[in-house]
Design a protein around this motif. Structure first.
Motif, PDB file in Angstrom:
ATOM      1  N   UNK A  76       0.803  -1.125  -0.114  1.00 35.17           N
ATOM      2  CA  UNK A  76      -0.002   0.045   0.184  1.00 35.17           C
ATOM      3  C   UNK A  76       0.734   1.145  -0.050  1.00 35.17           C
ATOM      4  N   UNK A  77       0.139   2.368  -0.451  1.00 34.48           N
ATOM      5  CA  UNK A  77       1.103   3.766  -0.311  1.00 34.48           C
ATOM      6  C   UNK A  77       0.646   4.519   0.643  1.00 34.48           C
ATOM      7  N   UNK A  78       1.111   5.251   0.802  1.00 33.94           N
ATOM      8  CA  UNK A  78       0.856   6.462   2.218  1.00 33.94           C
ATOM      9  C   UNK A  78      -0.466   6.956   1.826  1.00 33.94           C
ATOM     10  N   UNK A  79      -0.949   7.147   0.628  1.00 36.26           N
ATOM     11  CA  UNK A  79      -2.318   7.312   0.552  1.00 36.26           C
ATOM     12  C   UNK A  79      -3.459   6.693   1.384  1.00 36.26           C
ATOM     13  N   UNK A  80      -3.252   5.439   1.349  1.00 34.99           N
ATOM     14  CA  UNK A  80      -3.986   4.415   2.183  1.00 34.99           C
ATOM     15  C   UNK A  80      -4.043   4.648   3.827  1.00 34.99           C
ATOM     16  N   UNK A  81      -3.052   5.159   4.066  1.00 38.47           N
ATOM     17  CA  UNK A  81      -2.728   5.308   5.572  1.00 38.47           C
ATOM     18  C   UNK A  81      -3.353   6.588   5.968  1.00 38.47           C
ATOM     19  N   UNK A  82      -3.683   7.538   4.842  1.00 34.45           N
ATOM     20  CA  UNK A  82      -4.031   8.865   5.145  1.00 34.45           C
ATOM     21  C   UNK A  82      -5.529   8.906   5.262  1.00 34.45           C
ATOM     22  N   UNK A  83      -6.244   7.862   4.685  1.00 33.58           N
ATOM     23  CA  UNK A  83      -7.596   7.758   4.800  1.00 33.58           C
ATOM     24  C   UNK A  83      -8.300   7.849   6.188  1.00 33.58           C
ATOM     25  N   UNK A  84      -9.190   8.700   6.616  1.00 36.73           N
ATOM     26  CA  UNK A  84      -9.819   9.034   7.814  1.00 36.73           C
ATOM     27  C   UNK A  84     -10.491   7.793   8.444  1.00 36.73           C
ATOM     28  N   UNK A  85     -10.254   7.513   9.694  1.00 36.59           N
ATOM     29  CA  UNK A  85     -10.921   6.136  10.390  1.00 36.59           C
ATOM     30  C   UNK A  85     -10.362   4.769  10.008  1.00 36.59           C
ATOM     31  N   UNK A  86     -10.351   4.506   8.539  1.00 37.23           N
ATOM     32  CA  UNK A  86      -9.982   3.018   8.419  1.00 37.23           C
ATOM     33  C   UNK A  86      -8.676   3.000   7.626  1.00 37.23           C
ATOM     34  N   UNK A  87      -7.869   4.238   7.667  1.00 33.91           N
ATOM     35  CA  UNK A  87      -6.696   4.361   6.649  1.00 33.91           C
ATOM     36  C   UNK A  87      -5.634   3.481   7.658  1.00 33.91           C
ATOM     37  N   UNK A  88      -5.457   3.428   8.860  1.00 30.31           N
ATOM     38  CA  UNK A  88      -4.532   2.729   9.337  1.00 30.31           C
ATOM     39  C   UNK A  88      -4.632   1.388   9.627  1.00 30.31           C
ATOM     40  N   UNK A  89      -5.725   0.882   9.799  1.00 38.28           N
ATOM     41  CA  UNK A  89      -6.138  -0.598   9.935  1.00 38.28           C
ATOM     42  C   UNK A  89      -6.082  -1.311   8.533  1.00 38.28           C
ATOM     43  N   UNK A  90      -6.635  -0.375   7.408  1.00 40.66           N
ATOM     44  CA  UNK A  90      -6.430  -0.987   6.121  1.00 40.66           C
ATOM     45  C   UNK A  90      -4.994  -1.044   5.502  1.00 40.66           C
ATOM     46  N   UNK A  91      -4.148  -0.184   6.000  1.00 43.83           N
ATOM     47  CA  UNK A  91      -2.687  -0.187   5.714  1.00 43.83           C
ATOM     48  C   UNK A  91      -2.119  -1.516   6.147  1.00 43.83           C
ATOM     49  N   UNK A  92      -2.307  -1.706   7.560  1.00 42.25           N
ATOM     50  CA  UNK A  92      -1.895  -2.759   8.070  1.00 42.25           C
ATOM     51  C   UNK A  92      -2.341  -4.037   7.603  1.00 42.25           C
TER      52      UNK A  92
ATOM     53  N   UNK B 267      -3.177  -4.665   4.344  1.00 40.80           N
ATOM     54  CA  UNK B 267      -2.578  -4.579   3.077  1.00 40.80           C
ATOM     55  C   UNK B 267      -1.280  -5.068   3.226  1.00 40.80           C
ATOM     56  N   UNK B 268      -0.520  -4.333   4.093  1.00 37.66           N
ATOM     57  CA  UNK B 268       0.702  -4.427   4.247  1.00 37.66           C
ATOM     58  C   UNK B 268       1.275  -5.947   4.520  1.00 37.66           C
ATOM     59  N   UNK B 269       0.311  -6.490   5.426  1.00 34.46           N
ATOM     60  CA  UNK B 269       0.505  -7.877   5.857  1.00 34.46           C
ATOM     61  C   UNK B 269       0.507  -8.853   4.707  1.00 34.46           C
ATOM     62  N   UNK B 270      -0.547  -8.579   3.889  1.00 36.08           N
ATOM     63  CA  UNK B 270      -0.685  -9.700   2.400  1.00 36.08           C
ATOM     64  C   UNK B 270       0.339  -9.348   1.744  1.00 36.08           C
ATOM     65  N   UNK B 271       0.899  -8.123   1.684  1.00 30.90           N
ATOM     66  CA  UNK B 271       2.106  -7.833   0.565  1.00 30.90           C
ATOM     67  C   UNK B 271       3.434  -8.507   1.139  1.00 30.90           C
ATOM     68  N   UNK B 272       3.620  -8.559   2.535  1.00 34.64           N
ATOM     69  CA  UNK B 272       5.013  -9.056   2.979  1.00 34.64           C
ATOM     70  C   UNK B 272       4.964 -10.437   3.714  1.00 34.64           C
ATOM     71  N   UNK B 273       4.084 -10.720   4.185  1.00 37.71           N
ATOM     72  CA  UNK B 273       3.911 -12.280   4.769  1.00 37.71           C
ATOM     73  C   UNK B 273       2.576 -12.925   4.216  1.00 37.71           C
ATOM     74  N   UNK B 274       2.481 -13.432   3.113  1.00 33.28           N
ATOM     75  CA  UNK B 274       1.053 -13.805   2.530  1.00 33.28           C
ATOM     76  C   UNK B 274       0.568 -15.217   3.601  1.00 33.28           C
ATOM     77  N   UNK B 275       1.456 -15.890   3.758  1.00 34.90           N
ATOM     78  CA  UNK B 275       1.182 -17.065   4.323  1.00 34.90           C
ATOM     79  C   UNK B 275       0.573 -16.843   5.830  1.00 34.90           C
ATOM     80  N   UNK B 276       1.412 -15.952   6.408  1.00 36.37           N
ATOM     81  CA  UNK B 276       0.761 -15.496   7.797  1.00 36.37           C
ATOM     82  C   UNK B 276      -0.737 -14.941   7.683  1.00 36.37           C
TER      83      UNK B 276
END
Length: 366
Positions: free
Chosen positions: A117-133, A135-144
């Protein structure tokens, strides 16, 4: 009256009661068995009648071009409708097959790469941080990520499988309904005469007027609900194809179903704008957002223009009947609900006119 006469009358009464109960019971058994036999055909026949009423004006026009061959005209319309149903399904099925094949190939190779994810995702109000987290998990550790969200993934997969099976059965159902509609349109005069005779016997001389009202209401709902849904789908779908949104075929089909169900198109438009916002530049996002929002909100303009057209019933009554009928009986309720409320409106206005006529015929003395 002596005691013997009373006993005789009581016996006759009891015999009549028993005989009547047996006859009524046999009649009810006959009705139950008859309903069980014809039950599988009721909904297809009703849909066939609705389609035939909606397409009858077009059938008559094509019949004139074909020099009076009604059967050929109805068959061409029915086959065209079947082709329109099958073509999107084939496109969607092909897209799904390619997606599954590509996903299987990637899973077998083990080379799975999901862009982060890009920083734009994290900047979205209310849901940005959770969505970034997530998305980042799927992009870095798909098995987990799969282990963490396995229950949700199973629910989504089962829902998709169920939806696909329902779509196939619905496709077959509407093909049968279109074939029945072709038969109705071919023999419309004979069927109309028979139904008119039955209707007049059942409800009186206003049956013909109500039959015309029912036909006009069906065409009105077809224009105001399904027609508007089709226009919205074309506008928003074209934007998806122009901007290369992944899975545009499936999303377009889902959008058409959502719009016919009278749910707001923004259910689909909002995630699409979010996707383009997270992957494209500002100018593309702005143009896409304006394009799709215009399509999503166009029903507020188009429905008042098309709904109730050609019917002497206020548009809100048609709309309430269509939406309420759909919530009660599914898609077919769009038409049945509008027809029922339209008839009740006509009955109410007829009752008011009788009251006013009575006042005119019998004016009160000053």
């Amino acid at each position: 009256m002596d005691k013997k006469s009373e006993q005789r009358q009581s016996k006759v009464f009891i015999n009549n009661m028993v005989e009547s109960a047996i006859r009524i019971g046999l009649l009810l058994m006959l009705l139950v068995f008859t309903y069980g036999i014809i039950k599988p055909f009721i909904i297809p026949v009703v849909w066939g009648a609705i389609i035939a009423v909606a397409l009858m004006p077009l059938t008559v026009r094509i019949e004139k071009l074909l020099r009076g061959r009604r059967g050929l005209s109805a068959s061409l319309l029915s086959l065209s409708g079947i082709a329109l149903l099958i073509s999107p399904f084939i496109l969607v099925s092909g897209s799904v097959y390619e997606g599954v094949a590509q996903t299987t190939q990637v899973l077998q190779s083990g080379d799975i790469r999901i862009p982060g994810p890009t920083q734009k995702i994290a900047d979205i109000p209310l849901i940005g941080d959770k969505l970034f987290e997530v998305w980042h998990l799927f992009s870095t550790n798909l098995e987990k990520a799969f282990q963490t969200f396995l229950p949700e993934i199973k629910v989504v997969a089962s829902t998709l499988a169920s939806t696909l099976g329902s779509a196939v059965s619905s496709l077959v159902f509407f093909i049968i309904a279109l074939a029945i509609a072709a038969g109705f349109m071919t023999h419309s005069e004979k069927i109309s005469a028979a139904l008119q005779t039955v209707a007049i016997r059942a409800v009186g001389q206003k049956a013909e007027q109500w039959a015309q009202l029912m036909a006009a209401t069906i065409r009105s709902v077809l224009l105001g609900v399904i027609g508007v849904a089709f226009i919205q789908t074309v506008v928003i779908g074209s934007a998806m194809f122009v901007y290369g949104v992944p899975g545009a075929e499936i999303i377009t089909l889902a959008l058409l179903i959502i719009c016919i169900a009278q749910l707001p198109a923004l259910i689909v438009v909002a995630p699409l704008i979010f996707y383009v916002y997270s992957t494209g530049d500002t100018i593309d996002t702005t143009i896409f957002a304006i394009w799709t929002l215009a399509g999503g909100l166009s029903d507020n303009i188009l429905k008042p223009m098309l709904m109730g057209r050609g019917v002497d019933v206020p548009m809100p009554i048609i709309l309430v009947g269509a939406i309420g009928g759909m919530l009660y009986a599914g898609i077919i309720g769009l038409f049945l609900g509008a027809i029922i409320l339209a008839i009740w409106y006509e009955l109410f206005m007829f009752w008011l006119s009788l009251e006013q006529q009575a006042l005119r015929d019998n004016p009160k003395d000053p």
